[in-house]
Design a protein around this motif. Structure first.
Motif, PDB file in Angstrom:
ATOM      1  N   PHE A 215       0.853  -1.200   0.000  1.00 60.72           N
ATOM      2  CA  PHE A 215       0.000   0.000   0.000  1.00 60.72           C
ATOM      3  C   PHE A 215       0.882   1.242   0.000  1.00 60.72           C
ATOM      4  O   PHE A 215       1.867   1.308   0.721  1.00 60.72           O
ATOM      5  CB  PHE A 215      -0.905   0.002   1.236  1.00 60.72           C
ATOM      6  N   ARG A 216       0.513   2.220  -0.829  1.00 60.82           N
ATOM      7  CA  ARG A 216       1.277   3.462  -0.889  1.00 60.82           C
ATOM      8  C   ARG A 216       0.360   4.686  -0.895  1.00 60.82           C
ATOM      9  O   ARG A 216      -0.680   4.696  -1.560  1.00 60.82           O
ATOM     10  CB  ARG A 216       2.155   3.517  -2.154  1.00 60.82           C
ATOM     11  N   ILE A 217       0.804   5.700  -0.159  1.00 64.05           N
ATOM     12  CA  ILE A 217       0.150   7.012  -0.187  1.00 64.05           C
ATOM     13  C   ILE A 217       0.806   7.830  -1.291  1.00 64.05           C
ATOM     14  O   ILE A 217       2.020   8.059  -1.256  1.00 64.05           O
ATOM     15  CB  ILE A 217       0.324   7.734   1.162  1.00 64.05           C
ATOM     16  N   PHE A 218       0.036   8.254  -2.274  1.00 74.32           N
ATOM     17  CA  PHE A 218       0.548   9.116  -3.340  1.00 74.32           C
ATOM     18  C   PHE A 218       0.289  10.562  -2.911  1.00 74.32           C
ATOM     19  O   PHE A 218      -0.801  11.090  -3.092  1.00 74.32           O
ATOM     20  CB  PHE A 218      -0.133   8.782  -4.668  1.00 74.32           C
ATOM     21  N   TRP A 219       1.303  11.173  -2.346  1.00 79.81           N
ATOM     22  CA  TRP A 219       1.233  12.482  -1.672  1.00 79.81           C
ATOM     23  C   TRP A 219       1.624  13.563  -2.680  1.00 79.81           C
ATOM     24  O   TRP A 219       2.778  13.961  -2.783  1.00 79.81           O
ATOM     25  CB  TRP A 219       2.175  12.448  -0.483  1.00 79.81           C
ATOM     26  N   ASP A 220       0.660  14.043  -3.436  1.00 81.75           N
ATOM     27  CA  ASP A 220       0.913  14.999  -4.516  1.00 81.75           C
ATOM     28  C   ASP A 220       0.938  16.415  -3.944  1.00 81.75           C
ATOM     29  O   ASP A 220      -0.089  17.101  -3.912  1.00 81.75           O
ATOM     30  CB  ASP A 220      -0.167  14.848  -5.592  1.00 81.75           C
ATOM     31  N   ASN A 221       2.120  16.834  -3.524  1.00 75.98           N
ATOM     32  CA  ASN A 221       2.273  18.143  -2.883  1.00 75.98           C
ATOM     33  C   ASN A 221       2.447  19.229  -3.949  1.00 75.98           C
ATOM     34  O   ASN A 221       3.451  19.958  -3.983  1.00 75.98           O
ATOM     35  CB  ASN A 221       3.474  18.106  -1.933  1.00 75.98           C
TER      36      ASN A 221
END
Length: 437
Positions: A215-221
């Motif tokens: 599982f991965r969080i795609f943290w589009d900052n």
């Protein structure tokens, strides 16, 4: 101002007649205006032109360490660019950063694609699994949803709040369902609402206990430095540091770019992650590319010099964008405030205003605007599969038009909102009367 919902049927019909006449007059003006996407204005692009003069034919194209950026080498980015992007993203160390090409969207697409075909850190490639799912906070970014839909990944909508997505729902879903492999996030000045994740939300993300090891969080900052005000600026915790503290160093990919800092489509992008994640990504990069545009990376470093230079530059953007946001919000408040037919966000950064019409009205409003010459983002685009269950959300993008064009577009928009709302209320009354008979 009296709420439309308090008006009698006769009052609504008189108002409908007035609004319909005004709408037909507006259609006759032959408008051709665009509020559909968050594009920088011509004034913002003109402001950037000094960026092109930083490097000329007589310039020294070597990095501080002596690397010639005109040649091969430094596949994952020159050190100075890594440092600049780490500072921009709020990442603790430049060693956590890879600098890539011109668009963060490409990083996200490649990362999902690589997960599909080769898996993550030794786990089964997603393409070999019967079910692969992603969590999608919504309203959200349509291009995120397009990537997961493109790969046939099932999308699950998660409601947004002012402090971030519904974490109770996220924690429960990821803990129970191993087929949930990721989540899309725009943690700062979210697209389209302009919300920023609270410290509690960031810490809860870092402490997630997903059933799926990959599982991965795609943290589009994306809007890390895109403030509209110098005094009032949202700040968020560094997700990588919080993940490290929580014992989850590999759970997140953080992505950002300078596409709306320098030239749209002409910036540099970056990926920040744990050492294990970056090492795996570098293996693919050696096959995928000889290297990205180091000259453009050097140009960015020479132009901004450091984070202070970058922040000063973003205030120049803000000086152009802020009056446009304020103009739209002024028209919304003056024309729709107190009518009980709409709500909207008042962001302190980012590129959008999120507008909530009455249920069942968004598509009709967007269609009426289009017929009168104002293009808006398609209704439903801010939800997975383009389906807004309430048909209420509309994304407003104030940045691209001139001020005169923007005010004309906003005036037409509120007119369409009023007309569609009145028509909807009249139809609702008619249906109620029909049932009563």
């Amino acid at each position: 101002m009296k709420s439309y919902k308090e008006l009698s049927r006769e009052e609504l019909k008189r108002l409908q007649k007035q609004l319909s006449k005004a709408y037909e007059e507006a259609k006759g003006k032959g408008l051709k205006l665009d509020m559909s996407r968050g594009k920088p204005s011509a004034a913002q692009l003109d402001m950037e032109m000094g960026f092109m003069d930083v490097l000329v034919s007589s310039s020294d194209y070597r990095t501080e360490a002596g690397l010639d950026t005109r040649n091969y080498g430094a596949m994952d980015g020159i050190p100075e660019a890594k440092e600049l992007m780490a500072q921009m993203m709020g990442v603790a160390s430049a060693e956590q950063v890879i600098v890539c090409g011109n668009a963060s969207l490409s990083i996200m697409y490649d990362t999902v694609s690589r997960s599909m075909t080769h898996g993550i850190l030794g786990n089964t490639p997603w393409c070999r699994l019967e079910h692969v799912k992603f969590l999608c906070p919504a309203p959200g970014y349509d291009r995120h949803f397009a990537i997961t839909e493109h790969f046939g990944i099932e999308m699950i909508t998660v409601p947004m709040t002012a402090g971030g997505p519904d974490m109770d729902m996220i924690e429960k879903l990821v803990a129970e369902d191993e087929s949930i492999k990721g989540i899309w996030c725009v943690p700062k000045y979210s697209n389209p609402q302009g919300y920023s994740y609270s410290a509690e939300t960031v810490r809860r993300f870092a402490a997630l206990k997903p059933a799926a090891k990959d599982f991965r969080i795609f943290w589009d900052n994306a809007y890390a430095v895109h403030h509209l005000y110098e005094e009032e600026q949202d700040e968020i915790l560094d997700i990588l540091s919080e993940c490290e503290k929580a014992g989850n160093p590999d759970i997140v990919y953080e992505i950002s770019s300078t596409s709306k800092v320098t030239f749209a489509g002409g910036g540099i992008s970056a990926l920040a992650a744990s050492r294990a994640n970056l090492d795996e990504i570098r293996k693919s990069m050696t096959i995928q590319t000889i290297g990205y545009d180091k000259i453009n990376q050097l140009r960015h470093v020479r132009y901004f010099k450091n984070l202070d230079g970058l922040k000063a530059h973003m205030m120049k953007h803000a000086a152009i964008m802020r009056p446009k946001f304020e103009a739209v919000l002024k028209i919304l408040n003056e024309e729709l405030g107190g009518l009980g037919i709409a709500e909207w966000t008042n962001p302190r950064g980012g590129y959008f205003i999120s507008f909530e019409a009455m249920d069942g009205c968004a598509k009709k409003i967007v269609a009426k605007c289009k017929d009168a010459g104002v293009a808006l983002t398609g209704a439903g685009a801010t939800y997975p599969y383009g389906v807004d269950p309430k048909d209420s959300n509309i994304r407003l993008a104030p940045t691209f038009p001139t001020m005169e064009e923007l005010e004309a577009a906003a005036d037409l928009f509120v007119l369409c909102v009023k007309l569609v709302s009145v028509e909807t209320l009249l139809e609702s009354r008619r249906q109620m009367e029909k049932k009563a008979c």
